[in-house]
Design a protein around this motif. Sequence first.
Motif, short mmCIF file in Angstrom:
data_model
loop_
_atom_site.label_atom_id
_atom_site.label_comp_id
_atom_site.label_asym_id
_atom_site.label_seq_id
_atom_site.Cartn_x
_atom_site.Cartn_y
_atom_site.Cartn_z
N ARG A 15 -9.91 16.70 -0.58
CA ARG A 15 -8.82 16.15 0.22
C ARG A 15 -9.03 14.68 0.55
O ARG A 15 -8.17 14.04 1.13
N GLY A 16 -10.20 14.16 0.17
CA GLY A 16 -10.47 12.76 0.43
C GLY A 16 -11.18 12.12 -0.74
O GLY A 16 -12.06 12.72 -1.36
N LEU A 17 -10.77 10.89 -1.07
CA LEU A 17 -11.43 10.10 -2.12
C LEU A 17 -11.97 8.84 -1.46
O LEU A 17 -11.20 8.01 -0.96
N ALA A 18 -13.30 8.72 -1.43
CA ALA A 18 -13.94 7.54 -0.86
C ALA A 18 -14.60 6.76 -1.98
O ALA A 18 -15.44 7.30 -2.71
N LEU A 19 -14.21 5.50 -2.14
CA LEU A 19 -14.78 4.65 -3.18
C LEU A 19 -15.56 3.52 -2.52
O LEU A 19 -15.04 2.83 -1.63
N ILE A 20 -16.81 3.35 -2.94
CA ILE A 20 -17.68 2.34 -2.36
C ILE A 20 -17.74 1.14 -3.28
O ILE A 20 -18.18 1.22 -4.43
N GLY A 21 -17.26 0.00 -2.79
CA GLY A 21 -17.38 -1.25 -3.53
C GLY A 21 -16.38 -1.46 -4.63
O GLY A 21 -16.53 -2.38 -5.44
N SER A 22 -15.32 -0.63 -4.71
CA SER A 22 -14.34 -0.81 -5.78
C SER A 22 -12.99 -0.28 -5.33
O SER A 22 -12.90 0.55 -4.43
N GLY A 23 -11.94 -0.77 -6.02
CA GLY A 23 -10.60 -0.26 -5.78
C GLY A 23 -10.34 0.94 -6.66
O GLY A 23 -11.26 1.53 -7.24
N LEU A 24 -9.09 1.32 -6.79
CA LEU A 24 -8.73 2.45 -7.62
C LEU A 24 -8.94 2.10 -9.09
O LEU A 24 -8.49 1.05 -9.55
N PRO A 25 -9.62 2.96 -9.87
CA PRO A 25 -9.87 2.67 -11.28
C PRO A 25 -8.57 2.65 -12.08
O PRO A 25 -7.59 3.29 -11.70
N PRO A 26 -8.53 1.92 -13.20
CA PRO A 26 -7.33 1.88 -14.03
C PRO A 26 -7.06 3.24 -14.66
O PRO A 26 -7.99 4.01 -14.93
N GLY A 27 -5.79 3.54 -14.89
CA GLY A 27 -5.43 4.78 -15.56
C GLY A 27 -5.39 5.98 -14.65
O GLY A 27 -5.04 7.07 -15.09
N VAL A 28 -5.75 5.81 -13.38
CA VAL A 28 -5.74 6.93 -12.44
C VAL A 28 -4.44 6.87 -11.64
O VAL A 28 -4.14 5.87 -11.00
N SER A 29 -3.67 7.94 -11.72
CA SER A 29 -2.41 8.00 -10.99
C SER A 29 -2.55 9.00 -9.85
O SER A 29 -3.01 10.12 -10.05
N LEU A 30 -2.15 8.59 -8.67
CA LEU A 30 -2.30 9.45 -7.51
C LEU A 30 -1.17 10.47 -7.46
O LEU A 30 0.01 10.11 -7.64
N PRO A 31 -1.48 11.73 -7.22
CA PRO A 31 -0.43 12.75 -7.16
C PRO A 31 0.38 12.61 -5.89
O PRO A 31 -0.07 12.06 -4.89
N GLU A 32 1.61 13.11 -5.93
CA GLU A 32 2.41 13.12 -4.72
C GLU A 32 1.79 14.11 -3.73
O GLU A 32 1.31 15.18 -4.11
N ASN A 33 1.82 13.75 -2.47
CA ASN A 33 1.25 14.61 -1.46
C ASN A 33 2.09 15.85 -1.24
O ASN A 33 3.30 15.86 -1.47
N GLU A 34 1.42 16.89 -0.78
CA GLU A 34 2.05 18.14 -0.42
C GLU A 34 1.55 18.51 0.98
O GLU A 34 0.45 18.11 1.36
N PRO A 35 2.31 19.30 1.74
CA PRO A 35 1.90 19.59 3.12
C PRO A 35 0.50 20.19 3.24
O PRO A 35 -0.25 19.83 4.14
#
Length: 658
Positions: free
Chosen positions: A577-597
């Motif tokens: 339920r959580g993505l924590a990235l240390i020292g970088s932004g979102l990697p290329p080619g990664v698409s975030l899914p739409e949230n659901e309740p």
Amino acid sequence: MMRFDRPGNVAIRTICAAGLLFALPASMPIAAQEEFAVLRRAAEQVAPSVVQIETIGGRERVGDLFIAAGPSTGVVVSDRGLIVTSLFSIVHEPTSILVRLPNGNRSPARIVSRDLARNLVLLECPDAAGLPVPIAAPESELQVGQFAVAVGRVHDAERINTSVGIVSALDRVWGKAIQTDAKISPSNYGGALVDLQGRVIGIPVPISPQSEEQLAGFEWYDSGIGFVIPFETILGHLDRWSVKDLRPGKLGVTPKASDNFTEPLEVAAVGRLSPAGVVGLMPGDRIVEIDGRPIRRFPDLKHALGRRYAGETIVGVIERQGERMSFETELAAEIEPFRVAALGIEPAAVSDPAEAGIAGVVVERIDDGGPVAALGINAGDRIVEIAGAAIASIDELATALAPFAPGENVEIGWTAAIDGPAGTIRRGTATLAPLAATLPPPPIETAEVIDPETSCELKELRLEQFPETCDVVVPNRFAPDGSFALVVVVGAPGKVDAEKLRERWGVAAVRDGLIVVAPHSTDERRWQRTDVERIATQIGQAIIDYGIDPRRVAIVGEGPGAALAALIATDASRTVRGLALIGSGLPPGVSLPENEPLRRLSIGLWLATDVADTDPVRQLVKANEERGIAIAAIPSPKPGEPETLREIGRWTQSLDRH
């Protein structure tokens, strides 16, 4: 290069010869020679329809991905000079496009339109008019296991290059693609996958079931997992496609289930102006049929809609309070994203045993200035109603809030801790806020000195189906009462140094109540796409073994592990339920899914202080917030230092905020 393997036969490797990348070894058995000849004839038949595509200019990078210069492949789809290729070929937005015809001549081409549902682009090259259009292999005749040849034209404009494999699966990527184990890579993206009769099965593209981004699926190239878009489908939509862009068709419903792969499909939220909203679908409805296809779970709905474009009409059936009702609606290209509306509370992880069985959600912490703060709700109070509906659990709270958008008002009912759980229900109205991914306030520090070596135990997580294991850091004070959160650490590939893992994460594990899991990689040199499913399975086992609340599970990516962590966080299984990235932004080619309740994803980016407060980062955060994603860029003087790990621990414990 072509490789052809069959039981009881020799491997055949090809070299360049007579205009085709094929050669016939003299020592080859007769049966193999006959099969080889069939493969060569199949490739020869489609060769006059396969062209080389060159691009000039454009961006060198798309996101953080470097786009290497080099030709790609296209296939003729009309005798009017129309050519289809992969959208990957023009992802860098070239200033000019040239087509090398089978006779070697170079001719300019222009973009006619894009198919954003299947990652294709349609080009027009007047000098290609009159080239033959290959025959499409009927999808109804395709069989898993049949031979297939991937054909491209990149190494030499006058010769085709090939790779042999089989059709390994049908109806993939939500019904849009066919899977093959032939080598699919940038060298033959946009080319042709043909059967033994020389008919085109499909056009190879990078595509992923988890994402609609142009670069999605690129990481699978040459992995034995390749996808092609059925050529029959392409030709069937050509008249419409040659006029305008094609986009994925969207319905506008958000499912309720916490596990979309096992639980029945019930609607939690409906976009008000979406195709579902305009025909009256409502939260609580169960979609049971689309175009005559039975719908039981959310993946069934994804398959039913996956083949459809925006502007196409579907006919469906819903079940509402035991009564079946039909509907007809036109799918849309864009749907307002689902935005989680929050009360500004953090639920208690563990309830008082004396209050077991008492309905409601106990509040552990309230955001300063949050929606419910002005109502006088305090820590220890119990929320029992939302908009008049009784609330018995955290999942029911999330479901009751789903129909509301941030900024809307909702009536809340609660009992005060001072009155006891059976006290009078108090009521008030609060204005809901967007879900936040920011850090919760730091706890009151104690003078306790924590020695990781003596305060934490090292364990191993092992599953019979995988040779790779995980190292686990478990605080001595651990109790399987649901109060501990799970942090999965993905860093450099190879075997994890368990002692260093404990030394680095031990203090955070003890102070913040964490179980820390570090998976080993399959390949010591790099993380692989196949690690995603395996690690997701191991995370699921850790949740069971340590009694973790699935709402408080985060994966931490650092350095070489950042891209893999992002892939796991966005995987269809949604085990974190959580993505924590240390020292970088979102990697290329990664698409975030739409949230659901019940399947939300929050993102925290721990960046150097001078990076976190820059325009690109602010734009990244803003763009994702507009899509309903809870994301925060958190300044860190020294990303990766102990204080950052403590912050990640606190952040993970707060992932169940509402």
